[in-house]
Design a protein around this motif. Structure first.
Motif, PDB file in Angstrom:
ATOM      1  N   THR A 160       0.871  -1.177   0.000  1.00 45.28           N
ATOM      2  CA  THR A 160       0.000   0.000   0.000  1.00 45.28           C
ATOM      3  C   THR A 160       0.903   1.219   0.000  1.00 45.28           C
ATOM      4  O   THR A 160       1.716   1.402   0.899  1.00 45.28           O
ATOM      5  CB  THR A 160      -0.901   0.043   1.248  1.00 45.28           C
ATOM      6  N   HIS A 161       0.783   2.029  -1.022  1.00 44.60           N
ATOM      7  CA  HIS A 161       1.579   3.243  -1.105  1.00 44.60           C
ATOM      8  C   HIS A 161       0.931   4.180  -2.112  1.00 44.60           C
ATOM      9  O   HIS A 161       0.080   3.790  -2.898  1.00 44.60           O
ATOM     10  CB  HIS A 161       3.026   2.941  -1.524  1.00 44.60           C
ATOM     11  N   GLY A 162       1.330   5.424  -2.050  1.00 46.54           N
ATOM     12  CA  GLY A 162       0.830   6.388  -3.014  1.00 46.54           C
ATOM     13  C   GLY A 162      -0.643   6.694  -2.825  1.00 46.54           C
ATOM     14  O   GLY A 162      -1.167   6.687  -1.706  1.00 46.54           O
ATOM     15  N   SER A 163      -1.315   6.937  -3.926  1.00 40.62           N
ATOM     16  CA  SER A 163      -2.704   7.387  -3.899  1.00 40.62           C
ATOM     17  C   SER A 163      -3.709   6.239  -3.847  1.00 40.62           C
ATOM     18  O   SER A 163      -4.917   6.476  -3.760  1.00 40.62           O
ATOM     19  CB  SER A 163      -2.984   8.249  -5.136  1.00 40.62           C
ATOM     20  N   VAL A 164      -3.249   4.985  -3.921  1.00 43.52           N
ATOM     21  CA  VAL A 164      -4.134   3.821  -3.859  1.00 43.52           C
ATOM     22  C   VAL A 164      -4.118   3.289  -2.436  1.00 43.52           C
ATOM     23  O   VAL A 164      -3.089   2.827  -1.942  1.00 43.52           O
ATOM     24  CB  VAL A 164      -3.703   2.734  -4.863  1.00 43.52           C
ATOM     25  N   ARG A 165      -5.265   3.361  -1.774  1.00 39.50           N
ATOM     26  CA  ARG A 165      -5.311   3.087  -0.339  1.00 39.50           C
ATOM     27  C   ARG A 165      -5.320   1.613   0.019  1.00 39.50           C
ATOM     28  O   ARG A 165      -4.872   1.228   1.097  1.00 39.50           O
ATOM     29  CB  ARG A 165      -6.555   3.753   0.254  1.00 39.50           C
ATOM     30  N   ASN A 166      -5.849   0.768  -0.861  1.00 37.30           N
ATOM     31  CA  ASN A 166      -5.950  -0.657  -0.554  1.00 37.30           C
ATOM     32  C   ASN A 166      -4.768  -1.433  -1.136  1.00 37.30           C
ATOM     33  O   ASN A 166      -4.122  -0.993  -2.094  1.00 37.30           O
ATOM     34  CB  ASN A 166      -7.270  -1.206  -1.105  1.00 37.30           C
ATOM     35  N   PRO A 167      -4.476  -2.602  -0.574  1.00 37.83           N
ATOM     36  CA  PRO A 167      -3.298  -3.362  -1.013  1.00 37.83           C
ATOM     37  C   PRO A 167      -3.380  -3.799  -2.468  1.00 37.83           C
ATOM     38  O   PRO A 167      -4.442  -4.170  -2.964  1.00 37.83           O
ATOM     39  CB  PRO A 167      -3.286  -4.577  -0.069  1.00 37.83           C
ATOM     40  N   ARG A 168      -2.218  -3.759  -3.115  1.00 39.56           N
ATOM     41  CA  ARG A 168      -2.065  -4.270  -4.477  1.00 39.56           C
ATOM     42  C   ARG A 168      -0.963  -5.319  -4.483  1.00 39.56           C
ATOM     43  O   ARG A 168       0.004  -5.210  -3.738  1.00 39.56           O
ATOM     44  CB  ARG A 168      -1.688  -3.137  -5.443  1.00 39.56           C
ATOM     45  N   HIS A 169      -1.124  -6.317  -5.324  1.00 37.38           N
ATOM     46  CA  HIS A 169      -0.137  -7.392  -5.400  1.00 37.38           C
ATOM     47  C   HIS A 169       0.864  -7.106  -6.506  1.00 37.38           C
ATOM     48  O   HIS A 169       0.492  -6.756  -7.617  1.00 37.38           O
ATOM     49  CB  HIS A 169      -0.821  -8.741  -5.660  1.00 37.38           C
ATOM     50  N   PHE A 170       2.156  -7.253  -6.175  1.00 42.62           N
ATOM     51  CA  PHE A 170       3.227  -7.024  -7.134  1.00 42.62           C
ATOM     52  C   PHE A 170       4.082  -8.284  -7.261  1.00 42.62           C
ATOM     53  O   PHE A 170       4.356  -8.961  -6.272  1.00 42.62           O
ATOM     54  CB  PHE A 170       4.132  -5.871  -6.692  1.00 42.62           C
ATOM     55  N   THR A 171       4.511  -8.566  -8.482  1.00 42.66           N
ATOM     56  CA  THR A 171       5.478  -9.627  -8.739  1.00 42.66           C
ATOM     57  C   THR A 171       6.793  -8.961  -9.126  1.00 42.66           C
ATOM     58  O   THR A 171       6.817  -8.124 -10.032  1.00 42.66           O
ATOM     59  CB  THR A 171       5.017 -10.548  -9.877  1.00 42.66           C
ATOM     60  N   TYR A 172       7.866  -9.308  -8.434  1.00 42.64           N
ATOM     61  CA  TYR A 172       9.168  -8.708  -8.684  1.00 42.64           C
ATOM     62  C   TYR A 172      10.012  -9.651  -9.537  1.00 42.64           C
ATOM     63  O   TYR A 172       9.892 -10.874  -9.435  1.00 42.64           O
ATOM     64  CB  TYR A 172       9.865  -8.412  -7.356  1.00 42.64           C
ATOM     65  N   TRP A 173      10.861  -9.066 -10.373  1.00 44.32           N
ATOM     66  CA  TRP A 173      11.634  -9.854 -11.324  1.00 44.32           C
ATOM     67  C   TRP A 173      13.109  -9.491 -11.276  1.00 44.32           C
ATOM     68  O   TRP A 173      13.479  -8.349 -10.982  1.00 44.32           O
ATOM     69  CB  TRP A 173      11.116  -9.626 -12.739  1.00 44.32           C
ATOM     70  N   ARG A 174      13.934 -10.461 -11.628  1.00 44.36           N
ATOM     71  CA  ARG A 174      15.336 -10.234 -11.928  1.00 44.36           C
ATOM     72  C   ARG A 174      15.525 -10.330 -13.446  1.00 44.36           C
ATOM     73  O   ARG A 174      14.720 -10.938 -14.150  1.00 44.36           O
ATOM     74  CB  ARG A 174      16.225 -11.252 -11.215  1.00 44.36           C
ATOM     75  N   ALA A 175      16.607  -9.734 -13.926  1.00 44.46           N
ATOM     76  CA  ALA A 175      16.790  -9.605 -15.373  1.00 44.46           C
ATOM     77  C   ALA A 175      16.829 -10.945 -16.093  1.00 44.46           C
ATOM     78  O   ALA A 175      16.190 -11.110 -17.148  1.00 44.46           O
ATOM     79  CB  ALA A 175      18.072  -8.818 -15.658  1.00 44.46           C
ATOM     80  N   GLY A 176      17.561 -11.910 -15.546  1.00 40.05           N
ATOM     81  CA  GLY A 176      17.699 -13.194 -16.225  1.00 40.05           C
ATOM     82  C   GLY A 176      16.383 -13.915 -16.451  1.00 40.05           C
ATOM     83  O   GLY A 176      16.031 -14.247 -17.589  1.00 40.05           O
ATOM     84  N   PRO A 177      15.620 -14.180 -15.392  1.00 40.46           N
ATOM     85  CA  PRO A 177      14.342 -14.861 -15.570  1.00 40.46           C
ATOM     86  C   PRO A 177      13.344 -14.068 -16.432  1.00 40.46           C
ATOM     87  O   PRO A 177      12.576 -14.649 -17.193  1.00 40.46           O
ATOM     88  CB  PRO A 177      13.829 -15.031 -14.137  1.00 40.46           C
ATOM     89  N   LEU A 178      13.368 -12.743 -16.304  1.00 38.55           N
ATOM     90  CA  LEU A 178      12.441 -11.932 -17.102  1.00 38.55           C
ATOM     91  C   LEU A 178      12.789 -12.022 -18.579  1.00 38.55           C
ATOM     92  O   LEU A 178      11.909 -12.195 -19.431  1.00 38.55           O
ATOM     93  CB  LEU A 178      12.496 -10.476 -16.627  1.00 38.55           C
ATOM     94  N   GLY A 179      14.071 -11.934 -18.896  1.00 42.05           N
ATOM     95  CA  GLY A 179      14.482 -12.073 -20.286  1.00 42.05           C
ATOM     96  C   GLY A 179      14.146 -13.446 -20.839  1.00 42.05           C
ATOM     97  O   GLY A 179      13.714 -13.581 -21.986  1.00 42.05           O
ATOM     98  N   ALA A 180      14.316 -14.480 -20.011  1.00 41.28           N
ATOM     99  CA  ALA A 180      14.008 -15.842 -20.451  1.00 41.28           C
ATOM    100  C   ALA A 180      12.513 -16.005 -20.712  1.00 41.28           C
ATOM    101  O   ALA A 180      12.101 -16.685 -21.666  1.00 41.28           O
ATOM    102  CB  ALA A 180      14.480 -16.846 -19.398  1.00 41.28           C
ATOM    103  N   ALA A 181      11.693 -15.374 -19.865  1.00 45.71           N
ATOM    104  CA  ALA A 181      10.247 -15.455 -20.071  1.00 45.71           C
ATOM    105  C   ALA A 181       9.851 -14.831 -21.394  1.00 45.71           C
ATOM    106  O   ALA A 181       9.007 -15.373 -22.132  1.00 45.71           O
ATOM    107  CB  ALA A 181       9.524 -14.756 -18.915  1.00 45.71           C
ATOM    108  N   ALA A 182      10.449 -13.694 -21.733  1.00 49.89           N
ATOM    109  CA  ALA A 182      10.131 -13.040 -22.999  1.00 49.89           C
ATOM    110  C   ALA A 182      10.643 -13.855 -24.186  1.00 49.89           C
ATOM    111  O   ALA A 182       9.936 -14.042 -25.184  1.00 49.89           O
ATOM    112  CB  ALA A 182      10.721 -11.630 -23.020  1.00 49.89           C
ATOM    113  N   SER A 183      11.854 -14.368 -24.069  1.00 52.55           N
ATOM    114  CA  SER A 183      12.434 -15.153 -25.165  1.00 52.55           C
ATOM    115  C   SER A 183      11.632 -16.415 -25.446  1.00 52.55           C
ATOM    116  O   SER A 183      11.453 -16.811 -26.597  1.00 52.55           O
ATOM    117  CB  SER A 183      13.885 -15.524 -24.837  1.00 52.55           C
TER     118      SER A 183
END
Length: 205
Positions: free
Chosen positions: A149-172
Motif C-alpha cells: 500500500t503506497h501512493g494514492s491507492v489506499r488498498n493493497p495491491r499485489h506485485f510480482t518482482y523480477w530479476r533480469a535473467g528470468p524476465l528475459g528468459a520469459a520473454a524469449s
C-alpha cells in the motif's frame, strides 16, 4: 489479481491525478520506439491507467489502442473522449480486426501478473504482433512477490518482482527475439525497475 483491480478501481481518479510528469527517460524511450516504428504505427497499450503514456505515444505519431483491466480507468479514459477497452491480457481476446499490431506498450502494468502467468501473457501479446514488431514493458526489480500500500491507492495491491535473467528468459520463450533487459531507478519513489525491449520473432509462440 481481483483484489488489485478493485484497489485501483476504488481510487482510479486519485491515481490518475497523482501520476508523475513525463520524465526525460520516459520521453526518450517513447521517442526511440516511435523512431523505430514510423508514423502511423499501431500500438496496443496494456494498462493505460490514467492515459498519460498514450497521449505521449500519440504526440509522436503513433496510433494507440487504450486498454486496461480496471473498469474505473476505462471509464476515466472514455470520459476524456478516448476509445478504451476493458481487457485482461491473460484471458481476453487481445487481437484487432485491423490485423496484427506494430508494437505492444506495457509500462508498469504487467508487474501485477503472477509469475507463472507472465509467459502466457507475453506469448498472447506476441501472437497479435506482426513479425518484426516491438515490445516495450517495465516491471519492478526484486525477488519474490508481495502486497503493498503506497501512493494514492489506499488498498493493497499485489506485485510480482523480477530479476533480469528470468524476465528475459520469459520473454524469449514467449516468441520475442533480441530481448534486452536493463535496470533503472529514478522514478517517483526511487525504486528499482527493469525495462524490457524485444522484437517479435518470425516463429509463432
Amino acid at each position: 489479481m481481483n483484489e488489485t483491480v478493485r484497489a485501483y478501481d476504488l481510487d482510479a481518479v486519485a491515481y490518475a491525478d497523482a501520476s508523475p510528469a513525463v520524465t526525460a527517460a520516459l520521453r526518450a524511450e517513447v521517442a526511440g520506439l516511435a523512431a523505430r516504428l514510423g508514423g502511423g504505427a499501431r500500438v496496443l497499450e496494456i494498462g493505460s491507467g490514467g492515459g498519460r503514456d498514450a497521449l505521449l505515444l500519440e504526440e509522436l505519431g503513433l496510433a494507440v489502442r487504450r486498454t486496461d483491466i480496471t473498469p474505473g480507468f476505462v471509464a476515466l479514459l472514455r470520459e476524456q473522449g478516448h476509445e478504451a477497452d476493458l481487457l485482461d491480457p491473460l484471458v481476453d481476446d487481445v487481437s484487432s480486426p485491423e490485423g496484427p499490431y506494430d508494437a505492444v506498450w506495457a509500462n508498469a502494468s504487467l508487474l501485477h501478473v503472477a509469475r507463472a502467468d507472465l509467459p502466457t501473457v507475453l506469448a498472447r501479446l506476441a501472437a497479435v504482433t506482426r513479425p518484426g514488431g516491438l515490445l516495450q514493458m517495465s516491471v519492478k526489480e526484486g525477488d519474490g512477490d508481495g502486497w503493498s500500500t503506497h501512493g494514492s491507492v489506499r488498498n493493497p495491491r499485489h506485485f510480482t518482482y523480477w530479476r533480469a535473467g528470468p524476465l528475459g528468459a520469459a520473454a524469449s520463450g514467449a516468441g520475442w527475439d533480441d530481448v534486452h533487459v536493463w535496470s533503472s531507478t529514478g522514478r517517483e519513489r526511487q525504486e528499482a525497475w527493469l525495462g524490457v525491449s524485444a522484437v517479435r520473432g518470425t516463429v509463432a509462440p
